[in-house]
Scaffold this active site. Sequence first.
Site, PDB file in Angstrom:
ATOM      1  N   LYS A 118      33.055  44.984 -40.549  1.00 21.37           N
ATOM      2  CA  LYS A 118      32.887  43.786 -39.720  1.00 21.37           C
ATOM      3  C   LYS A 118      31.899  44.080 -38.605  1.00 21.37           C
ATOM      4  CE  LYS A 118      36.048  42.306 -36.637  1.00 21.37           C
ATOM      5  NZ  LYS A 118      35.284  42.192 -35.350  1.00 21.37           N
ATOM      6  N   GLU A 187      36.458  33.977 -32.646  1.00 18.47           N
ATOM      7  CA  GLU A 187      37.309  34.391 -31.534  1.00 18.47           C
ATOM      8  C   GLU A 187      37.036  33.573 -30.275  1.00 18.47           C
ATOM      9  OE1 GLU A 187      38.745  38.296 -28.937  1.00 18.47           O
ATOM     10  OE2 GLU A 187      37.327  38.581 -30.586  1.00 18.47           O
TER      11      GLU A 187
END
Length: 268
Positions: A118, A187
Site C-alpha cells: 500500500k 481516510e
Amino acid sequence: MSHTSATRRKTIKDIMKAKGHHKLVCLTAYTAPIAQMLDEHCDLLLVGDSVGMVLHGLPDTTAVTLDMMIMHGKAVMRGSQNALVVVDMPFGSFEESPQAAYRNALRVMQETGCQAVKLEYNSAAPETIRFLVDRGIPVVAHIGLRPQYLHVEGGYKVAGKSEESRKEQLECARQVADAGAFCVVVEGTKDEVAREISDSVPIPTIGIGASVDCDGQILVTDDMLGMFDKTPKFVRKYAELKSQIEQGVKSFANDVRREQFPAENETY
C-alpha cells in the site's frame, strides 16, 4: 514440489469482486499472535506503518523504516492463512522514483510473502502504481487524510471539506483506479465525499474515518480493542484491553509481593 493447504488465502480478485456484493472487513496486524486471532474474521490484514506509533512508541509514521515493515510483515504472514496481507510502503521508500519504489516493493513482497503493498497518494503515485502493477506487484492506494504528509499539511486534516478538496479527492481516486490499484483506502474524509468516491470508482474503497457506504472498513486493531485512552473520533471501541491488562498486572504484582505466587500447583 506442490504445496497444498486446507485454507485458501484470499486473493486480489476476491477483494475486487466484493464491491457491490459484501462489505470487506479489514484490520491492522503487526504480530503473529494477533494475526492468528484476526485471520478468521478478516478479508484483509494491513501491516500498517502505524506500527511505529502503536508498538514502537514513535510520535508519527515518518520514522518507520522498510526493515521494520518487513519484520512485521513476516510475522503477520506466519500468523495468518486466510486473509489477504498488505504491507505499507513507509515514508521515503517509494517517492523518489517508480524504479526505487519497485526495488523496495519487490523486497517487501519477496521477503515477507505478502500479497500486495500500500502506498499513500502523491502527484507521482499514478505513475508509480502503474509501474509496479505492470511488473507484477499489486497495489492498494491511500487517499484522503495521509498520515505520512502531516508535516507538509501541518497536521491531520480532514479531506473533502471544501468543494476544491472534494474535486481533488475524486480525481485522486480516479487516477489510482486508472493506474491499476485494486482497491483504495479512504481516510479522514467527509462522509458524503467518501460515498461519492465509492460510487465513482470501479475498485473497492476501504474507509477509515470516512463513510459507512465505503465497500469496507478498517481500524487500527489496538485502537478498536481499547489499548489507548486517546483515539480518533472515528474509532469505536469493542473492548477495553488496557484496563484489563492493568488490572491483571496489578493482581500479579500483589500476589508476588504477598508471596501468594507461585502456589504449590504452579511449581515443580
